[in-house]
Design a protein around this motif. Structure first.
Motif, PDB file in Angstrom:
ATOM      1  N   GLN A 158       0.809  -1.209   0.000  1.00  0.00           N
ATOM      2  CA  GLN A 158       0.000   0.000   0.000  1.00  0.00           C
ATOM      3  C   GLN A 158       0.852   1.273   0.000  1.00  0.00           C
ATOM      4  O   GLN A 158       1.991   1.282   0.470  1.00  0.00           O
ATOM      5  CB  GLN A 158      -0.931  -0.003   1.216  1.00  0.00           C
ATOM      6  CG  GLN A 158      -1.981  -1.085   1.166  1.00  0.00           C
ATOM      7  CD  GLN A 158      -2.851  -1.105   2.406  1.00  0.00           C
ATOM      8  OE1 GLN A 158      -2.498  -0.551   3.441  1.00  0.00           O
ATOM      9  NE2 GLN A 158      -4.002  -1.759   2.316  1.00  0.00           N
ATOM     10  N   GLN A 159       0.252   2.337  -0.506  1.00  0.00           N
ATOM     11  CA  GLN A 159       0.944   3.623  -0.555  1.00  0.00           C
ATOM     12  C   GLN A 159       1.325   4.113   0.840  1.00  0.00           C
ATOM     13  O   GLN A 159       2.303   4.827   1.006  1.00  0.00           O
ATOM     14  CB  GLN A 159       0.047   4.661  -1.239  1.00  0.00           C
ATOM     15  CG  GLN A 159      -0.319   4.343  -2.675  1.00  0.00           C
ATOM     16  CD  GLN A 159       0.860   4.460  -3.614  1.00  0.00           C
ATOM     17  OE1 GLN A 159       1.782   5.209  -3.362  1.00  0.00           O
ATOM     18  NE2 GLN A 159       0.834   3.706  -4.699  1.00  0.00           N
ATOM     19  N   VAL A 160       0.567   3.714   1.831  1.00  0.00           N
ATOM     20  CA  VAL A 160       0.786   4.187   3.195  1.00  0.00           C
ATOM     21  C   VAL A 160       1.965   3.490   3.874  1.00  0.00           C
ATOM     22  O   VAL A 160       2.444   3.952   4.907  1.00  0.00           O
ATOM     23  CB  VAL A 160      -0.498   3.985   4.030  1.00  0.00           C
ATOM     24  CG1 VAL A 160      -0.717   2.519   4.353  1.00  0.00           C
ATOM     25  CG2 VAL A 160      -0.477   4.825   5.290  1.00  0.00           C
ATOM     26  N   ALA A 161       2.460   2.411   3.320  1.00  0.00           N
ATOM     27  CA  ALA A 161       3.519   1.631   3.962  1.00  0.00           C
ATOM     28  C   ALA A 161       4.791   2.446   4.127  1.00  0.00           C
ATOM     29  O   ALA A 161       5.236   3.129   3.205  1.00  0.00           O
ATOM     30  CB  ALA A 161       3.804   0.371   3.154  1.00  0.00           C
ATOM     31  N   GLU A 162       5.392   2.352   5.304  1.00  0.00           N
ATOM     32  CA  GLU A 162       6.654   3.046   5.559  1.00  0.00           C
ATOM     33  C   GLU A 162       7.785   2.428   4.749  1.00  0.00           C
ATOM     34  O   GLU A 162       8.712   3.120   4.341  1.00  0.00           O
ATOM     35  CB  GLU A 162       6.990   2.990   7.045  1.00  0.00           C
ATOM     36  CG  GLU A 162       6.014   3.756   7.927  1.00  0.00           C
ATOM     37  CD  GLU A 162       6.369   3.667   9.388  1.00  0.00           C
ATOM     38  OE1 GLU A 162       7.416   3.044   9.712  1.00  0.00           O
ATOM     39  OE2 GLU A 162       5.619   4.209  10.219  1.00  0.00           O
ATOM     40  N   GLU A 163       7.730   1.118   4.555  1.00  0.00           N
ATOM     41  CA  GLU A 163       8.749   0.420   3.762  1.00  0.00           C
ATOM     42  C   GLU A 163       8.048  -0.490   2.769  1.00  0.00           C
ATOM     43  O   GLU A 163       7.374  -1.440   3.149  1.00  0.00           O
ATOM     44  CB  GLU A 163       9.687  -0.387   4.661  1.00  0.00           C
ATOM     45  CG  GLU A 163      10.844  -0.993   3.911  1.00  0.00           C
ATOM     46  CD  GLU A 163      11.906  -1.610   4.823  1.00  0.00           C
ATOM     47  OE1 GLU A 163      12.972  -1.967   4.313  1.00  0.00           O
ATOM     48  OE2 GLU A 163      11.653  -1.717   6.034  1.00  0.00           O
TER      49      GLU A 163
END
Length: 217
Positions: A158-163
């Motif tokens: 997902q776009q929200v993932a930090e990595e």
């Protein structure tokens, strides 16, 4: 086409004694089913996205926020459907749980130093995730392996993932995944998980990810 709840690839009692039958029955038949129903309902507001598969939906859904209620966003419900569909397949009967392929073992050794070091990092990510979420082993954009964790029903696609990474192994650390058997002993649940890892599926996921593909759900 509407999403449907996939069947478990084994009987609900197949992961005993590490994952109990009651938890598996409720987790799949209630929790996962709710995510399927809710993502289908959410997609009614975005008919242009109904043709997307669950992987592509997870890649773009962050841009389609439409509710202040997190439970009703495509990010949350689509993530819940992807994550659980993925999760069932990376587990198997304890007697069927072998080890990583030579290729995956070499990648683990290169990235972490050893299999035990990888497990320690994964376990720490799972135990250290505050509240609800997931721990992941995946292939990063540069082709190396990495370990990360995500909150709630987020995942590394997902776009929200930090990595960002393509997941090849994941562990659900929401309390509903373990509380009936392990109560507040999350580290015990995490340790037990390694007894039911479906390494054949993880090997296939790794092979696909190295070629830029996604795990088969």
């Amino acid at each position: 086409m509407a999403f449907v709840l996939p069947n478990l690839p084994y009987a609900p009692d197949a992961l005993e004694p590490y994952v109990d039958t009651t938890t598996m029955t409720i987790h799949h038949g209630k929790h996962h089913a709710a995510y399927v129903n809710n993502v289908n309902a959410a997609l009614e507001k975005f008919p242009e996205m109904k043709s997307l598969g669950i992987v592509d939906l997870n890649k773009v859904s962050i841009w389609y926020e439409f509710s202040v209620q997190t439970e009703n966003t495509l990010q949350h419900t689509g993530g819940g459907h992807f994550n659980h569909s993925f999760f069932w397949k990376v587990m198997t009967k304890p007697s069927n749980s072998n080890g990583p392929s030579a290729e995956l073992k070499a990648a683990i050794d290169k990235a972490f130093g050893s299999m035990e070091a990888m497990k320690e990092k994964f376990n720490a990510a799972a135990a250290g995730r505050f509240g609800s979420g997931w721990a992941w082993l995946g292939v990063k954009p540069d082709g190396s392996l990495g370990v990360t964790s995500t909150a709630n029903q987020d995942n590394p696609l997902q776009q929200v993932a930090e990595e960002k990474m393509i997941p090849i192994l994941g562990l659900d650390v929401w309390e509903h995944a373990y509380y009936l058997k392990y109560q507040n002993r999350r580290p015990e649940y995490i340790a037990a998980f390694w007894n039911v890892v479906n390494w054949e599926q993880v090997n296939d996921n790794f092979k696909a990810a190295c070629g830029g593909g996604m795990p088969a759900l």
